[in-house]
Design an enzyme around this catalytic site. Structure first.
Site, PDB file in Angstrom:
ATOM      1  N   ASP A   1       1.339   2.385 -10.729  1.00 36.23           N
ATOM      2  CA  ASP A   1       1.338   1.616  -9.474  1.00 36.23           C
ATOM      3  C   ASP A   1      -0.017   1.675  -8.795  1.00 36.23           C
ATOM      4  O   ASP A   1      -0.509   0.658  -8.255  1.00 36.23           O
ATOM      5  CB  ASP A   1       2.409   2.155  -8.523  1.00 36.23           C
ATOM      6  CG  ASP A   1       3.822   1.838  -8.993  1.00 36.23           C
ATOM      7  OD1 ASP A   1       3.964   0.970  -9.876  1.00 36.23           O
ATOM      8  OD2 ASP A   1       4.781   2.437  -8.453  1.00 36.23           O
TER       9      ASP A   1
ATOM     10  N   GLU B   1       2.642  -6.531 -14.255  1.00 38.38           N
ATOM     11  CA  GLU B   1       1.196  -6.341 -14.350  1.00 38.38           C
ATOM     12  C   GLU B   1       0.460  -7.664 -14.461  1.00 38.38           C
ATOM     13  O   GLU B   1      -0.716  -7.690 -14.808  1.00 38.38           O
ATOM     14  CB  GLU B   1       0.867  -5.461 -15.562  1.00 38.38           C
ATOM     15  CG  GLU B   1       1.140  -6.086 -16.912  1.00 38.38           C
ATOM     16  CD  GLU B   1       2.581  -5.904 -17.384  1.00 38.38           C
ATOM     17  OE1 GLU B   1       2.846  -6.091 -18.565  1.00 38.38           O
ATOM     18  OE2 GLU B   1       3.451  -5.559 -16.531  1.00 38.38           O
TER      19      GLU B   1
ATOM     20  N   ASP C   1      -3.422 -10.728 -17.106  1.00 40.10           N
ATOM     21  CA  ASP C   1      -2.453  -9.716 -17.527  1.00 40.10           C
ATOM     22  C   ASP C   1      -3.206  -8.451 -17.935  1.00 40.10           C
ATOM     23  O   ASP C   1      -4.197  -8.516 -18.674  1.00 40.10           O
ATOM     24  CB  ASP C   1      -1.633 -10.230 -18.714  1.00 40.10           C
ATOM     25  CG  ASP C   1      -0.561  -9.243 -19.134  1.00 40.10           C
ATOM     26  OD1 ASP C   1       0.437  -9.109 -18.373  1.00 40.10           O
ATOM     27  OD2 ASP C   1      -0.716  -8.617 -20.192  1.00 40.10           O
TER      28      ASP C   1
ATOM     29  N   ASN D   1       1.618   3.216 -18.607  1.00 38.83           N
ATOM     30  CA  ASN D   1       2.699   3.849 -17.861  1.00 38.83           C
ATOM     31  C   ASN D   1       3.327   5.001 -18.642  1.00 38.83           C
ATOM     32  O   ASN D   1       3.660   6.040 -18.062  1.00 38.83           O
ATOM     33  CB  ASN D   1       3.791   2.821 -17.528  1.00 38.83           C
ATOM     34  CG  ASN D   1       3.477   2.056 -16.250  1.00 38.83           C
ATOM     35  OD1 ASN D   1       2.712   2.533 -15.409  1.00 38.83           O
ATOM     36  ND2 ASN D   1       4.065   0.870 -16.096  1.00 38.83           N
TER      37      ASN D   1
END
Length: 599
Positions: free
Chosen positions: A488, A515, A471, A479
């Site tokens: 992305d 993620e 993770d 973000n």
């Protein structure tokens, strides 16, 4: 009874009567001492009688025997009168005509009467009046004997005539009944009978003509058959008709016959009637209206032509076999599919299994293909979408459909489709459905299928299975700081790094969600899993992707959890996922950017 039979019977009667007469006459002459007469009878009459008896026994011509019989009787009587005068006398005038009467032949009655009268006149002139008076005393006995024999023959003849008459009547009755029966058949049969003269003139037409030709049979009689035959069929019919008249063979012709303003189709079968002299006097023609049959055949031909056109333009290959597994039909598409095989040649009428080595030459598993063919044909199997690989790399799908008529196998229909492009497309779609659209590595669906498959395999082999859960640390903050597009791009870099770190073909990297990533390591112990997890962590950190809001570092980092288990059937594969998640949770609580194993 015909004249020939009458002659045979009369010949037999006369022979028997003559033998009886001599059997009585010779002993009488011997008793009276008339040795000269006995000598003449033995030398002249007996040999002639023996000859006649022989001819009758050998079934010689009855007319010839009759002629010889009368000639010999006249000759013997004449010789007897020369050798023994006044012995025969009036026999010349009575006996031969009476014998002729037995034959019922007026011609012979007249001839024998004239000859007897002439002989009597000759001896009358030779001997004078004594020819009447110089009789011996026994001459009366001869006359009585003769008339006794005549009476016996007459009685026998009367009985014979009654029997003959009864026989004639019986035969006439049988003939009448037979004629009535055949007339009944001819008048009521569906087919119609025509009697023709050798020149084609209609002598008789059965009543059934009226039902088909809409004409009274009497209107046809006296006309000529070729007047009703279609001009295009006339020459062929006349040729066959004349050949029948010349050779005496039967006629077989299908022609068109005019009925009013229309034409009907007739199947005509003719048989000549040959007389005793070998000449053909009549021809019996039996005809049948086959118009409906011809129309049906034409419809069938049209339907067959349409069906063949349809089959030839089908987008898949067709191979039709009969009940003996011989090829009935092969369409163009099949030849295109198997361009370099025996299907590209003419194989109609042969058995594909026996007639070509198509399996071994074309299919990748040729022996198995031919074995499968035999199984399908032997067990009348219905097969759908059975796939086979060709040696040239193409993939063929085939169907086998048995055809039954009245519950009996009548053949097989095979369909072949080149599904190479379809398979490639399916593979592409399948791969696309198992790939993550953003990172281009395998997705969650592929992860589930692969983990189940490897779980079962390692359970069978008792090998360890390791799962790494990864993770990205503080990715929400990333973000929020850099935007989703940059987020992305970072996820793509992380996915590529994880994929590149794995070296074995069996190792699988998947995007688990958001993620999160997962790595499946078959036949890998926990120690090996920890090493690979650490390589992945350090490789991502070395990417040095800036992360100003991270609580761990100034660059993008990740946390990993490792779990290892030797699968057993009683444990669900989801246990391993739970174990890896717990190990990942430990890494998150210990400060992130680290690797921990499930304990």
């Amino acid at each position: 009874m015909n004249n020939l039979e009458v002659m045979k019977q009369r010949n037999l009667f006369i022979i028997k009567a003559t033998w009886l007469f001599f059997a009585i006459d010779i002993p009488i002459n011997l008793l009276q001492g008339n040795f000269a007469t006995v000598k003449v009878l033995i030398v002249v009459a007996i040999p002639a009688l023996v000859l006649m008896t022989y001819l009758v026994k050998k079934n010689t011509s009855a007319r010839l025997v009759m002629d010889l019989d009368l000639i010999l009787i006249l000759a013997v009587l004449f010789i007897l009168n020369i050798k023994a005068a006044n012995v025969v006398n009036l026999f010349f005038l009575i006996l031969p005509p009476i014998i002729s009467v037995l034959y019922r032949n007026w011609k012979y009655i007249f001839i024998t009467t004239m000859i007897s009268a002439a002989a009597f006149s000759y001896f009358l002139l030779l001997h004078g009046a004594s020819y009447f008076t110089d009789w011996e005393a026994t001459d009366v006995i001869y006359f009585l004997l003769f008339f006794l024999l005549y009476a016996v023959l007459n009685i026998y003849e009367s009985k014979y005539s009654e029997k003959a008459e009864a026989l004639i009547q019986k035969q006439e009755q049988i003939l009448k009944e037979s004629e009535t029966k055949y007339r009944l058949i001819a008048d009521n049969m569906y087919d119609f009978v025509t009697v023709l003269a050798p020149d084609g003139k209609i002598l008789y037409a059965s009543p059934s003509h009226e039902n088909v030709m809409k004409m009274n049979p009497s209107e046809l009689e006296g006309t000529y058959s070729h007047a009703y035959i279609h001009p295009d069929d006339l020459d062929s019919f006349l040729s066959k008709f004349h050949s029948m008249i010349e050779t005496g063979t039967n006629l077989k012709a299908d022609i068109r016959w005019k009925v009013g303003a229309e034409w009907i189709f007739l199947a005509m079968r003719g048989k000549p009637v040959v007389e005793k002299n070998g000449k053909i006097q009549k021809v019996v023609m039996v005809s049948r209206n086959i118009t409906e049959r011809i129309k049906m055949e034409q419809k069938i031909k049209q339907t067959s032509a349409r069906l063949e056109a349809l089959i030839s333009h089908l987008p898949y290959g067709i191979l039709a076999l009969d009940k003996n597994n011989q090829v009935l039909l092969v369409n163009q598409k099949l030849r295109e599919i198997f361009t370099n095989s025996s299907f590209s040649q003419e194989i109609i009428g042969i058995k594909p299994i026996e007639g070509s080595a198509q399996g071994k030459n074309i299919f990748l598993e040729g022996d198995l293909y031919e074995k499968r063919n035999r199984e399908i044909l032997e067990h009348c199997e219905t097969v759908l979408d059975e796939e086979w690989k060709l040696k040239d790399g193409r993939i063929i799908s085939r169907d086998a459909i048995p055809i039954f008529v009245n519950d009996q196998l009548d053949g097989f229909l095979w369909q072949f489709k080149d599904i190479t492009k379809q398979k490639k497309l399916e593979k592409h779609l399948q791969e696309a459905s198992l790939m993550d659209g953003l990172t281009k590595i395998h997705n969650r669906r592929y992860f589930d299928e692969t983990l189940i498959r490897e779980w079962r395999r390692c359970a069978r082999t008792s090998q360890p299975l390791t799962l790494i859960m990864l993770d990205i640390d503080d990715f929400k903050k990333y973000n929020d700081t850099y935007g989703h597009l940059q987020g992305d791009a970072s996820i793509i870099l992380v996915a590529q790094t994880v994929q590149e770190t794995l070296k074995r073909p069996a190792d699988v990297a998947c995007r688990y969600g958001g993620e999160e990533f997962a790595v499946i390591l078959p036949e890998t112990h926990q120690e090996g899993g920890m090493k690979i997890a650490e390589k992945i962590r350090s490789a991502i950190e070395r990417l040095e992707i800036p992360h100003a809001t991270s609580s761990v570092s100034t660059v993008l980092t990740c946390s990993l959890g490792v779990a290892t288990i030797i699968p057993i059937p009683s444990i669900d594969f989801k246990e391993l996922i739970g174990m890896a998640d717990k190990a990942l949770y430990v890494s998150k609580t210990k400060g992130k950017n680290c690797v921990n194993a499930f304990k």
